[in-house]
Write a protein that holds these residues in place. Structure first.
Motif, PDB file in Angstrom:
ATOM      1  N   LEU A 254     -33.829  83.795  38.297  1.00  0.00           N
ATOM      2  CA  LEU A 254     -32.797  84.465  37.494  1.00  0.00           C
ATOM      3  C   LEU A 254     -32.473  85.850  38.046  1.00  0.00           C
ATOM      4  O   LEU A 254     -33.361  86.557  38.518  1.00  0.00           O
ATOM      5  CB  LEU A 254     -33.293  84.648  36.057  1.00  0.00           C
ATOM      6  N   ALA A 259     -30.617  87.377  33.112  1.00  0.00           N
ATOM      7  CA  ALA A 259     -31.685  87.592  32.136  1.00  0.00           C
ATOM      8  C   ALA A 259     -31.163  88.384  30.937  1.00  0.00           C
ATOM      9  O   ALA A 259     -31.417  88.019  29.781  1.00  0.00           O
ATOM     10  CB  ALA A 259     -32.835  88.340  32.798  1.00  0.00           C
ATOM     11  N   HIS A 262     -28.814  86.276  28.848  1.00  0.00           N
ATOM     12  CA  HIS A 262     -29.485  85.237  28.064  1.00  0.00           C
ATOM     13  C   HIS A 262     -29.774  85.737  26.650  1.00  0.00           C
ATOM     14  O   HIS A 262     -29.611  85.011  25.672  1.00  0.00           O
ATOM     15  CB  HIS A 262     -30.786  84.807  28.750  1.00  0.00           C
ATOM     16  N   VAL A 263     -30.161  87.009  26.538  1.00  0.00           N
ATOM     17  CA  VAL A 263     -30.479  87.556  25.213  1.00  0.00           C
ATOM     18  C   VAL A 263     -29.250  88.197  24.552  1.00  0.00           C
ATOM     19  O   VAL A 263     -28.946  87.923  23.398  1.00  0.00           O
ATOM     20  CB  VAL A 263     -31.626  88.594  25.324  1.00  0.00           C
ATOM     21  N   ILE A 269     -28.359  85.602  17.963  1.00  0.00           N
ATOM     22  CA  ILE A 269     -28.643  87.033  17.765  1.00  0.00           C
ATOM     23  C   ILE A 269     -27.702  87.960  18.545  1.00  0.00           C
ATOM     24  O   ILE A 269     -27.778  89.177  18.399  1.00  0.00           O
ATOM     25  CB  ILE A 269     -30.124  87.392  18.084  1.00  0.00           C
TER      26      ILE A 269
ATOM     27  N   ILE B  33     -33.448  92.867  13.320  1.00  0.00           N
ATOM     28  CA  ILE B  33     -32.633  92.150  14.315  1.00  0.00           C
ATOM     29  C   ILE B  33     -33.300  92.201  15.693  1.00  0.00           C
ATOM     30  O   ILE B  33     -33.386  91.194  16.394  1.00  0.00           O
ATOM     31  CB  ILE B  33     -31.210  92.756  14.368  1.00  0.00           C
ATOM     32  N   PHE B  34     -33.818  93.377  16.047  1.00  0.00           N
ATOM     33  CA  PHE B  34     -34.451  93.494  17.369  1.00  0.00           C
ATOM     34  C   PHE B  34     -35.775  92.715  17.420  1.00  0.00           C
ATOM     35  O   PHE B  34     -36.167  92.250  18.485  1.00  0.00           O
ATOM     36  CB  PHE B  34     -34.649  94.964  17.738  1.00  0.00           C
ATOM     37  N   LEU B  36     -36.118  89.915  16.060  1.00  0.00           N
ATOM     38  CA  LEU B  36     -35.692  88.524  16.276  1.00  0.00           C
ATOM     39  C   LEU B  36     -35.600  88.188  17.774  1.00  0.00           C
ATOM     40  O   LEU B  36     -35.756  87.032  18.148  1.00  0.00           O
ATOM     41  CB  LEU B  36     -34.336  88.267  15.616  1.00  0.00           C
ATOM     42  N   ILE B  37     -35.362  89.204  18.599  1.00  0.00           N
ATOM     43  CA  ILE B  37     -35.304  88.962  20.059  1.00  0.00           C
ATOM     44  C   ILE B  37     -36.657  88.416  20.520  1.00  0.00           C
ATOM     45  O   ILE B  37     -36.727  87.453  21.286  1.00  0.00           O
ATOM     46  CB  ILE B  37     -34.969  90.268  20.820  1.00  0.00           C
ATOM     47  N   PHE B  40     -37.197  84.805  18.986  1.00  0.00           N
ATOM     48  CA  PHE B  40     -36.476  83.766  19.733  1.00  0.00           C
ATOM     49  C   PHE B  40     -37.112  83.550  21.112  1.00  0.00           C
ATOM     50  O   PHE B  40     -36.988  82.472  21.676  1.00  0.00           O
ATOM     51  CB  PHE B  40     -34.987  84.118  19.858  1.00  0.00           C
ATOM     52  N   ASP B  44     -38.165  80.053  22.643  1.00  0.00           N
ATOM     53  CA  ASP B  44     -37.694  79.672  23.988  1.00  0.00           C
ATOM     54  C   ASP B  44     -38.827  79.367  24.970  1.00  0.00           C
ATOM     55  O   ASP B  44     -38.591  78.891  26.069  1.00  0.00           O
ATOM     56  CB  ASP B  44     -36.867  80.835  24.579  1.00  0.00           C
ATOM     57  N   GLN B  50     -39.136  81.951  32.676  1.00  0.00           N
ATOM     58  CA  GLN B  50     -38.438  83.207  33.027  1.00  0.00           C
ATOM     59  C   GLN B  50     -37.679  83.775  31.837  1.00  0.00           C
ATOM     60  O   GLN B  50     -37.406  84.967  31.783  1.00  0.00           O
ATOM     61  CB  GLN B  50     -37.491  82.962  34.196  1.00  0.00           C
ATOM     62  N   ARG B  51     -37.363  82.909  30.903  1.00  0.00           N
ATOM     63  CA  ARG B  51     -36.637  83.382  29.718  1.00  0.00           C
ATOM     64  C   ARG B  51     -37.538  84.248  28.836  1.00  0.00           C
ATOM     65  O   ARG B  51     -37.062  85.122  28.132  1.00  0.00           O
ATOM     66  CB  ARG B  51     -36.103  82.198  28.920  1.00  0.00           C
ATOM     67  N   ALA B  54     -37.141  87.593  30.000  1.00  0.00           N
ATOM     68  CA  ALA B  54     -35.862  88.170  29.563  1.00  0.00           C
ATOM     69  C   ALA B  54     -35.985  88.715  28.145  1.00  0.00           C
ATOM     70  O   ALA B  54     -35.540  89.827  27.845  1.00  0.00           O
ATOM     71  CB  ALA B  54     -34.756  87.116  29.635  1.00  0.00           C
ATOM     72  N   HIS B  55     -36.624  87.948  27.259  1.00  0.00           N
ATOM     73  CA  HIS B  55     -36.779  88.394  25.866  1.00  0.00           C
ATOM     74  C   HIS B  55     -37.658  89.635  25.784  1.00  0.00           C
ATOM     75  O   HIS B  55     -37.368  90.558  25.021  1.00  0.00           O
ATOM     76  CB  HIS B  55     -37.372  87.262  25.018  1.00  0.00           C
ATOM     77  N   MET B  57     -38.131  91.871  28.142  1.00  0.00           N
ATOM     78  CA  MET B  57     -37.453  93.025  28.745  1.00  0.00           C
ATOM     79  C   MET B  57     -36.380  93.590  27.803  1.00  0.00           C
ATOM     80  O   MET B  57     -36.348  94.795  27.530  1.00  0.00           O
ATOM     81  CB  MET B  57     -36.816  92.622  30.076  1.00  0.00           C
ATOM     82  N   VAL B  58     -35.531  92.701  27.274  1.00  0.00           N
ATOM     83  CA  VAL B  58     -34.431  93.185  26.412  1.00  0.00           C
ATOM     84  C   VAL B  58     -35.005  93.714  25.087  1.00  0.00           C
ATOM     85  O   VAL B  58     -34.570  94.774  24.597  1.00  0.00           O
ATOM     86  CB  VAL B  58     -33.392  92.071  26.166  1.00  0.00           C
TER      87      VAL B  58
END
Lengths: 642, 108
Positions: A254, A259, A262-263, A269, B33-34, B36-37, B40, B44, B50-51, B54-55, B57-58
């Protein structure tokens, strides 16, 4: 005579950045598509040769479906430049090369500029320049408008190819398609009216069904749009071959953008994240910066007091202290809030996040029979409604465009912000951030509902699809941010010195005379009393009504007017008088009314120029009706809650 | 380790949400809300490893933003006394910052 060099390319590939780098100009650049909707020009002298650069609006192809695409296409066809630079994004080559193959058929010399090579290198992509030049048949320059890489080479290449004869490589289709093109070309050759046009290009466009070309050619025995899919398929097949030969990409893990996307564009959300970030943005701009605003307010009060002591003549003293200093000062107090708001929005836009909002919202918009393209105009409307209405040129469907033009004025532009801030800080001190955020949120909801309503009433059609290329995420650059904040915020300072200054003098005159210093018996009160008969059910007295009338010139004037009408002849500050004069419910109704009622003069002029006088009148009466209805509902519902 | 971080952050986020609910319901909603990242991200987990990154990191970046927001707001109001709810948000912001720096290297 100057050498005319045009820049064309897909939206958001960095044409304007490249244009700025080539000309040394500072045109506003954004990290999203559709910002340039008109032709921009700049001059550069290079090694003794004068060059005139033309920045065209972004377009995915030379078929014109939307207004900005038409501007680019018409310019290339009717004012063909000496040299055309086709700008292609190094990370999104396929669509860019499609435009290049179309442009290569035009009767002009072409340079292919592969932009954002620095970003491509970071992702491990290797571009073989020689191989690319071999396959495209034109000079290729690798550039980065951000780092300045390749700019000198590009300028030198322009000089170099001026001395060459035009020799673009012509793309040849399969024999069946070629036969159709050549047959049509020989028919067109006989037409006197088409003399001087690139006939092969016209033939291809006709067979692709380009509406403008079909209109230009008029009647012909060949069916328009006959080979639309075939031509596109053949071109893409060739593009894939070029990419295979000239580009080397790394493995399949990715990317950072994927990445983040994706979020941030998540089905469930994505929208809540956007709303949460917007709430925090507004709260930072209004609560965190408040001490600075209060300091400026104190400075203006001291200035007014000092001038009041020095000026002996009562009328002059009142004009300067009550009129000019208080009128202009009441707007300048909000400058820190506005600059900070734009700074945070600038970070969101520059980083590439804000355009994702349009993408995320597209799902809702489609259900409402609109495309996310309208939402892009709504987003621009947070800054100023004028460019937002101009950006609707990018909407290809005329009906959707009119709906968007009529709905965009409901989006709270920054000029209305001082009114919200003033009333929220007086009547809802503890929750002012929340109140202002809610008004902004409401303005989006109303704009969207208006779009649905107009769609149902005026047109009953399916929406167009959103064709939006999401920009790359990138770290915002300080220089770009400063430019962004300055471009958006400077009009407040300019307005304070021009429109608001003049409005303050006019307002003071109508509120001071004919009975010296008694606003209740002034000319303003006569105007206000007439208007307030209509606005009385909303709880608005003559002072508010007059302020709203003057607010049509520019929304900030409402604050100056309130300052004058509630500040005259009292020992108390105008905010205290204002707080004692009406209830929080009326204040809320006023905020809602200001959010929705008639747009300012500049916006009205733009609506008239873009869609005609008929829709200008519709816009005025429509927004007044909606504003009245909303304010009345606020008054009714608010009466039970507050 | 990643799964543990996701679960820890989700629990901390919801705990912080419940604490903030009484004092600042809008901020608590943002924290919810954050969080929930991360939640999720747990959902996932099976689809693509790799996802999860992503979760993490964000989510980290978002809590870093919340931390800055809380500090800036306290600073403007000259409220320097740290309450438990704000302390947890700041802690999550710091964890998020480290997460973000570590994980971003895994993406192209």
């Amino acid at each position: 005579m100057a050498l005319r060099v045009a820049l064309c390319g897909n939206p958001n590939v960095g044409k304007t950045s490249l244009f700025n780098a080539l000309t040394g100009m500072r045109q506003y650049v954004a990290n999203w598509a559709g910002v340039t909707v008109e032709v921009k020009e700049g001059i550069r002298n290079w090694r003794g040769v004068k060059m005139e650069f033309i920045d065209l609006p972004g377009t995915y192809s030379l078929s014109s479906f939307s207004m900005d695409e038409k501007i680019a296409r018409d310019y290339l066809l009717y004012k063909t430049p000496d040299i055309l630079i086709v700008v292609v994004d190094a990370l999104s080559m396929r669509q860019g090369l499609y435009l290049f193959l179309e442009a290569a058929e035009l009767d002009t010399k072409i340079i292919l500029a592969i932009n954002a090579v620095d970003e491509a290198r970071k992702q491990g992509i290797h571009i073989d320049k020689q191989e690319l030049a071999k396959h495209t048949g034109v000079p290729v320059v690798l550039t980065s408008a951000v780092t300045g890489e390749g700019i000198i080479e590009l300028l030198d290449t322009i000089l170099k190819i001026t001395s060459f004869e035009r020799k673009n490589l012509q793309f040849t289709f399969d024999s069946e398609t070629e036969k159709s093109i050549q047959e049509l070309q020989s028919i067109l050759q006989l037409r006197e009216s088409l003399r001087g046009f690139p006939l092969r290009w016209l033939s291809e466009k006709y067979l692709e069904g380009d509406p403008e070309t079909v209109k230009l050619i008029e009647s012909c025995q060949v069916q328009p749009g006959l080979l639309r899919e075939k031509i596109a398929q053949e071109r893409y097949k060739h593009i894939d071959l070029i990419i295979k030969e000239a580009f080397k990409t790394p493995g399949s893990e990715l990317t950072m953008s994927e990445a983040l996307d994706h979020v941030l564009t998540h089905k469930y959300i994505g929208i809540p994240i956007f709303l949460a970030l917007m709430y925090m943005t507004f709260t930072v701009a209004f609560e965190v910066v408040q001490p600075i605003s209060e300091l400026i307010e104190t400075l203006f009060r001291i200035l007014a007091d000092a001038l009041g002591i020095f000026l002996k003549n009562q009328i002059v003293s009142s004009l300067i202290t009550d009129g000019i200093v208080s009128g202009v000062g009441s707007i300048l107090v909000f400058v820190p809030n506005i600059f900070v708001l734009f700074l945070v929005l600038g970070i969101m836009e520059e980083s590439g996040y804000l355009p994702r909002a349009a993408f995320v919202v597209d799902r809702i918009m489609y259900r409402l029979k609109l495309s996310g393209r309208s939402f892009m105009s709504f987003l621009l409307g947070f800054g100023c409604t004028v460019p937002a209405i101009m950006s609707t040129r990018g909407i290809s469907d005329q009906r959707e465009r009119i709906i968007t033009v009529l709905s965009v004025p409901f989006i709270s532009c920054s000029a209305r912000l001082p009114v919200y801030l003033l009333l929220a800080s007086i009547f809802f001190e503890k929750n002012k951030g929340l109140v202002v955020f809610s008004v902004y949120f409401l303005s989006v909801v109303i704009a969207m509902m208006s779009a649905v309503f107009l769609n149902k009433i005026l047109f009953k059609d399916e929406p167009g699809f959103l064709v939006l290329e999401l920009p790359r995420y990138r770290m915002p650059k300080l220089r770009n941010l400063m430019l962004y904040v300055w471009h958006r915020g400077k009009h407040f300072l300019v307005k304070a010195g021009t429109v608001i200054f003049l409005a303050s003098v006019v307002l003071w005159t109508v509120s001071y005379f004919p009975v010296n210093g008694d606003p209740a018996n002034s000319f303003a009160s006569h105007i206000g009393r007439v208007v307030s008969r209509v606005l009385k059910p909303l709880g608005f007295d003559w002072r508010i009504s007059t302020a709203l009338v003057f607010g049509i010139a520019a929304k900030e004037v409402i604050v100056s007017a309130l300052g004058m009408f509630f500040g005259f002849g009292t020992e108390l500050s105008f905010t205290t008088t204002l707080a004692n004069s009406f209830s929080p419910v009326t204040a809320l109704a006023l905020i809602v009314f200001v959010m929705a009622y008639v747009p300012c003069f500049a916006t009205l002029g733009t609506i008239s120029a873009e869609v005609g006088k008929k829709y200008l009148l519709i816009s005025i009466f429509y927004s007044l009706a909606i504003a009245y209805l909303l304010a009345y509902m606020t008054k009714l519902i608010g009466g039970f809650i507050l | 380790m990643k799964k543990f971080l996701l679960i820890l952050n989700t629990i901390l986020g919801f705990f912080s949400f419940s604490l903030l609910l009484r004092t600042d319901w809008m901020l608590s909603l943002c924290v919810f809300i954050f969080s929930l990242i991360y939640l999720f991200g747990i959902i996932d987990m099976r689809k693509n490893p790799q996802r999860i990154d992503a979760h993490l990191m964000v989510g980290g970046a978002m809590f870093l933003i919340v931390m800055c927001f809380v500090l800036l707001r306290d600073l403007s109001k000259s409220q320097f006394g740290l309450s438990l709810d704000h302390l947890i948000v700041i802690l999550m912001g710091l964890i998020g910052f480290v997460q973000m720096l570590t994980i971003r290297k895994k993406f192209r």
